[in-house]
Scaffold this motif. Sequence first.
Motif, mmCIF file in Angstrom:
data_model
loop_
_atom_site.group_PDB
_atom_site.id
_atom_site.type_symbol
_atom_site.label_atom_id
_atom_site.label_comp_id
_atom_site.label_asym_id
_atom_site.label_seq_id
_atom_site.Cartn_x
_atom_site.Cartn_y
_atom_site.Cartn_z
ATOM 1 N N LYS A 4 5.936 7.437 -6.993
ATOM 2 C CA LYS A 4 5.869 6.726 -5.710
ATOM 3 C C LYS A 4 4.451 6.702 -5.168
ATOM 4 O O LYS A 4 4.047 5.730 -4.516
ATOM 5 N N ALA A 5 3.694 7.754 -5.435
ATOM 6 C CA ALA A 5 2.298 7.750 -5.011
ATOM 7 C C ALA A 5 1.522 6.637 -5.707
ATOM 8 O O ALA A 5 0.642 5.994 -5.116
ATOM 9 N N PHE A 6 1.840 6.417 -6.998
ATOM 10 C CA PHE A 6 1.178 5.339 -7.741
ATOM 11 C C PHE A 6 1.443 3.989 -7.066
ATOM 12 O O PHE A 6 0.520 3.181 -6.882
ATOM 13 N N TRP A 7 2.702 3.747 -6.691
ATOM 14 C CA TRP A 7 3.011 2.455 -6.072
ATOM 15 C C TRP A 7 2.399 2.346 -4.679
ATOM 16 O O TRP A 7 2.045 1.250 -4.248
ATOM 17 N N ASN A 8 2.252 3.449 -3.979
ATOM 18 C CA ASN A 8 1.523 3.407 -2.705
ATOM 19 C C ASN A 8 0.093 2.925 -2.933
ATOM 20 O O ASN A 8 -0.446 2.129 -2.162
ATOM 21 N N TRP A 9 -0.518 3.434 -3.988
ATOM 22 C CA TRP A 9 -1.892 3.014 -4.302
ATOM 23 C C TRP A 9 -1.946 1.538 -4.667
ATOM 24 O O TRP A 9 -2.769 0.784 -4.134
ATOM 25 N N VAL A 10 -1.075 1.102 -5.553
ATOM 26 C CA VAL A 10 -1.112 -0.285 -6.028
ATOM 27 C C VAL A 10 -0.856 -1.261 -4.879
ATOM 28 O O VAL A 10 -1.528 -2.301 -4.768
ATOM 29 N N GLU A 11 0.106 -0.941 -4.037
ATOM 30 C CA GLU A 11 0.486 -1.881 -2.978
ATOM 31 C C GLU A 11 -0.507 -1.877 -1.825
ATOM 32 O O GLU A 11 -0.671 -2.907 -1.152
ATOM 33 N N ASN A 12 -1.174 -0.744 -1.589
ATOM 34 C CA ASN A 12 -2.130 -0.691 -0.480
ATOM 35 C C ASN A 12 -3.554 -1.006 -0.918
ATOM 36 O O ASN A 12 -4.366 -1.435 -0.099
ATOM 37 N N TYR A 13 -3.850 -0.773 -2.187
ATOM 38 C CA TYR A 13 -5.193 -1.060 -2.711
ATOM 39 C C TYR A 13 -5.080 -1.852 -4.011
ATOM 40 O O TYR A 13 -5.498 -1.397 -5.077
ATOM 41 N N PRO A 14 -4.508 -3.053 -3.968
ATOM 42 C CA PRO A 14 -4.307 -3.816 -5.210
ATOM 43 C C PRO A 14 -5.632 -4.174 -5.905
ATOM 44 O O PRO A 14 -5.685 -4.282 -7.134
ATOM 45 N N ASP A 15 -6.689 -4.343 -5.122
ATOM 46 C CA ASP A 15 -7.977 -4.696 -5.725
ATOM 47 C C ASP A 15 -8.484 -3.560 -6.621
ATOM 48 O O ASP A 15 -9.096 -3.808 -7.667
ATOM 49 N N GLU A 16 -8.259 -2.316 -6.220
ATOM 50 C CA GLU A 16 -8.686 -1.187 -7.041
ATOM 51 C C GLU A 16 -7.931 -1.164 -8.369
ATOM 52 O O GLU A 16 -8.501 -0.883 -9.426
ATOM 53 N N PHE A 17 -6.630 -1.454 -8.291
ATOM 54 C CA PHE A 17 -5.847 -1.462 -9.528
ATOM 55 C C PHE A 17 -6.291 -2.602 -10.443
ATOM 56 O O PHE A 17 -6.418 -2.435 -11.670
ATOM 57 N N THR A 18 -6.555 -3.762 -9.876
ATOM 58 C CA THR A 18 -7.050 -4.889 -10.677
ATOM 59 C C THR A 18 -8.393 -4.543 -11.311
ATOM 60 O O THR A 18 -8.654 -4.846 -12.488
ATOM 61 N N MET A 19 -9.254 -3.886 -10.550
ATOM 62 C CA MET A 19 -10.570 -3.497 -11.060
ATOM 63 C C MET A 19 -10.456 -2.471 -12.184
ATOM 64 O O MET A 19 -11.301 -2.427 -13.090
#
Length: 1376
Positions: free
Chosen positions: A218-233
């Motif tokens: 769930k922490a991973f999805w918090n990161w992806v949904e709140n900071y999608p640009d970081e995940f794309t990068m």
Amino acid sequence: MAAHKPVEWVQAVITRFDEQLPIKVGHQNTHTKVSTEHNKECLINISKYKFSLVISGLTTILKNVNNMRIFGEASEKNLYLSQLIILDTLEKCLAGQSKDCLRLDETMLVKQLLPEICHFIHTYREGHQHAAELRASASAVLFSLSCNNFNAVFSRISTRLQELTVCSEDNVDVHDIELMQYINVDCSKLKRLLQETVLKFRALKKPAQLAVINSLEKAFWNWVENYPDEFTMLYQRPQADMAEAAEKLFDLVDSFAESAKRKAAVWPLQIILLILCPEITHTISKDTVEDSKANKKLFLDSLRKALAGQGGSKQLMESAAIACVKLCKASTYINWEDHSTIFLLVQSIVMDLKALLFNPAKPFWRGTGSQNADVELMMDCFVSCFRINPHNNQHFKVCLASSSPSIFHFVLVNSLHRIITNSHLDWWPKIDAVYCHSGELRFMFSDTLNRVVQGVGTHAPLRMTPSLTFKGKMTTSLKFKEKATELDTRSYKCLLLALVKLIHADPKLMLHNPVKQAPEMQSSTAELITGLVQLVPLTNTNQLSQEAMEALLVLHQPETIELWNPDSPIETFWDISSQVLFLICRKLIGQQMVNGTEVLKWLREILICRNKFLLKNKECATMGGGIPICRQAQTKLEVCLYMFLWSSDTEAVLVAMSCFRHLCEEADIRSAADEVPVQTILPNYATFNELASVSNMMGTGRSTLQKRVMALLRRIEHPTPGNIEAWEDTFAKWDQATKQILISPKNKADDGQIQSFWCAPGIPLPQQQEWINMTGFLCALGGVCLQQRSTPGPATYSPPMGPMSERKHSMISMGPCDVSSPVPSASSCSSSAASETPVSRFLDRLLALLVCGHDRVGLHVRTNVKDLLGLELSPALYPMLFNKLRNSIGKFFDTQGPVPINDTNTQFVEQTIAIMKNLLDNHSEGSSEHLGQASIETMMLNLVRYVRILGNVVHAIQIKTKLCQLVEVMMERRDDLSFCQEMKFRNKMVEYLTDWVMGTSNQAADDDVKCLTRDLDQASMEAVVSLLAGLPLQPEEGDGVELMEAKSQLFLKYFTLFMNLLNDCSEVEDEGQAVGGRKRGMSRRLASLRHCTVLAMSNLLNANVDSGLMHSIGLGYHKDLQTRATFMEVLTKILQQGTEFDTLAETVLADRFERLVELVTMMGDQGELPIAMALANVVPGSQWDELARVLVTLFDSRHLLYQLLWNMFSKEVELADSMQTLFRGNSLASKIMTFCFKVYGAAYLQKLLEPLLRGVITTPEHISFEVDPTRLEQGENLEENQRNLLQITERFFQAIIGSSSEFPPQLRSVCHCLYQATCHSLLNKASVKEKKENKKAFPGNCGILFSFWTLCTSGDILSEHFIYTQSYFSNLYDSR
């Protein structure tokens, strides 16, 4: 204070915030809600500058609230609301914390708050009624807290992990580990969590390991949904340290997954860890991999096999489905242009995944407790597949099919909603790709709506819960025929709620109709919108109702209205939007909505949107606006807004008033488009604008607001269907509420049987206030309803002066109510209720309530009705009220014997006095116009007569004092009132009131009673002063010299009384100076009394110098100095008033009457009589007999009788419709004719007929005149009797014909004038041909009249009409 003592000021705000929480104040009303929101905003703003103070205060409040002991459902709800308010305030304060100003004390403070929040999250678990809302709110606080204070939260998690590594117990507390899933995580923070887990994962017990696995996911999805640009990068620039930590944890978890059950638990995290390693993902996609990566490739192979059903375990297949959905979802956050290997993995599993999750024959289902998780999984898959390839819509068609399970429909609708609302990445496709399926979605909405509406009607109200209630493995079609179960109804409610939210999110999705014709488009739009309207009044599904309102509001946006029917948007707008207004207002009027105020606020927003659309299309704004539903909607809207004006909810009143502004704006737009005055569209435009302006008075009190509302309602001039219906509907509700008052228990012993209506004691305050508001509303608006029912009188009928009940063509229908009580009750008036207007019945009920004798509520009812009648009644109702009061009080004197003196009658009299005083004191706009439409003389005299016989008890003295004050106010409004016999009335009032002066003041032993009697003396004299101003005394008997003598004696009586009162005042003043103390206090009042007495003497002498100077002049030479001074004061005042002493002439009375006669008989150049004809128009019908006598006498004395007759007869003939109705009515002309025949024809008739009648009386018995064969006596002969009758008739006829020379000249003048006026007026109206026919027919018509008149046998009728007929024929014959 804020500048010099910031800490104290902040603490005061926190204290106020604490004191106004629901747990402290109880049930929140509108005012407390607004105040709480204001306090919350203050704290949020203050926290930007005094963060520590605010957070510390809120933390303390939260601790105290959590520790409070509560009892009962209401207290539990207030506790829940208070916790939500505190948590929401904390979340916003933490979110606004500046990152640049972190200090050590703030960090320490956060550490104090964190345990409280954690404890809060951990305490409220499943099973608690509000667990989900509270946990979500606490999670939001933790998320905001971790943004700037991640180290504090991370330290707590790390510490707990370290503790668990050395813990030997199997059952361990993992709550702090679960904090990972609630905190704000960016790339660096996620990396720290992974690294910390890698270090300690192996040493943890199994429960802790599973908690870590679940929380990290769930922490991973918090990161992806709140900071999608970081995940794309991450896929553009892979991070080695992130990949290293993820790979290590993957290996640890992989070694943990020894069994199939453990594999099922860890696969979702493992796929995420692989996603965090882009390079490893690329490597294992090849055919051969190195040994260190072999377990990753084996994992993917196992995942594919399990998804395809080859894993050998259902649990692994379900876990594989979850993992693959996570993979698909994560892939949507990666730009396709990056050409990542992850897309190949997705393509390899997506077909099997959709086949598993979207199989109508075998729906995906993991068990009873996993419905929500299953739906969420399917939604993630649906949204991800759409974002991956929006044109591959096979699963879309499956979910949309009517034969699919309801859960598929729910997934489809919620997925579309998510696609619409969560579309912040550039490469995600938009919702317009599915606009082509609008028809199927509309059908789904209609079908689901019908099922829900039917279910609501057949099942008990259901409480919506956050969890879904779809049946597991549901395979039933939406079109099933069997009766829906309760579970079905719940599932359909959830689906309908999702559909409504979808409409709210994107109305175009439901309005898209590319191939339909205009009528079909309008019909489908109307069906959609009216369907939403049906959901608004649902009381057992508040969330559904609220969402329906939001959806309707979006549909009414100007740009959306254009889509209702692009071919004819204006016409469609008027049709559909009017239906919305009509249906909603009808529900609001019927009070069928618990959240009426909220619906009214929403309705205001709808009106604003309507006006925006009309303004946008102002050139053709009225196109299609003339259909009936538009008028009906406007009427219902007016009714609705009117009826909310008497609501006990102040906010509802203000909202309703503000809605009038938008009504006016719409009228402005429509009038400009049609180029017509705005009043033709909205007759009461000006008043509506004023109501709207008052709606800005947010800070005003409830009572002040209602007074302002009622003042504006009284100014409404034009009756409309809206205000008439609003009055009638309110009257019906008021009537029911009043009955509830009267059946409420009369003593405390009955409380267990019936709930009392009134709050003192028993009734809830809102219900009491609503009844009072309704009463005031009906009083204030009743005038316009009366105006609507008025019928115009004949053309010659001017506004009447005199008693209302005696008027002809009165606009008030009053039915008699014969009751023994002073006021007619509802039951006693049942026989006449059908003929009375509702306004009349309403006033009857109010008069009955003036003497309400209910033990517990009677005082409140009487007080409120008295105040509302006296202060808020529409001036147009004054005449009706005056007449009802007069009739009610008149009943006291109708019975034979003494006047019935009892508490009820006395109470009614006292209430009447108070009401009349308030009415006459009211100088509001329009009051003067209506005060004079009914005479109050009879009522005032009866009031005085009743009060006179009450005696001299304290209560009676008080009533007399109030009555005198009323008389004084009445004389102040003298110019606005109408009097039938003003001088006679005022003389009588002076006679009665002077009897009360010095009546008991000298005999009273008690000082309190003596003070009251002195007050009565003062009030009596003030009233007498006003009555005597310009009043010539009129004795009841005597004429000529005797009249002057009687007038002189009457003057002496009053003058002597006033002198005695002055002497009494002087004596008391002397005693007061000698004794001192309380006596001195009373003597101070006597100065005013003495002044009034001097004024009364001045007014008396001023108006009656001719008869009074001789009695008063001697006082100027009185031996007593004070008496001489008093006379000089009186003389000075009358000289200042400009008294004319020329009236002392002996012939003054005769001269006055002579001038009056000349004025009445004044004749113009063309023979017109202006004064006489004016009197004919204004004198009421009840006084026409007296007027006829006066006019005939005066004009005959001036030899002008013919001119009077000509004017009166000509006017009568001019207004006649035909000859058949001529002089048939009860008119002044016929009464003048009647009086002339009575006065001038009596002697002639007696002289002519007396001998003939004596001859008939003395006829021998054997001579009979009976010609009826059935009534012949034995021995009589019919033919002989006929001859006898012909002989006596011939004798009468010849005598009449032969008496023409003796016919009175005045009657000859009457007949000649009648003939001339009739022929001149009627024949002038006809054509030449008609003139000839009328002349031929004239003798025939006259013969008919002659036959009719000669059959009249009563003395007066025979004497009048027989002579009139004979003379008429004589003149007619002579003229021929």
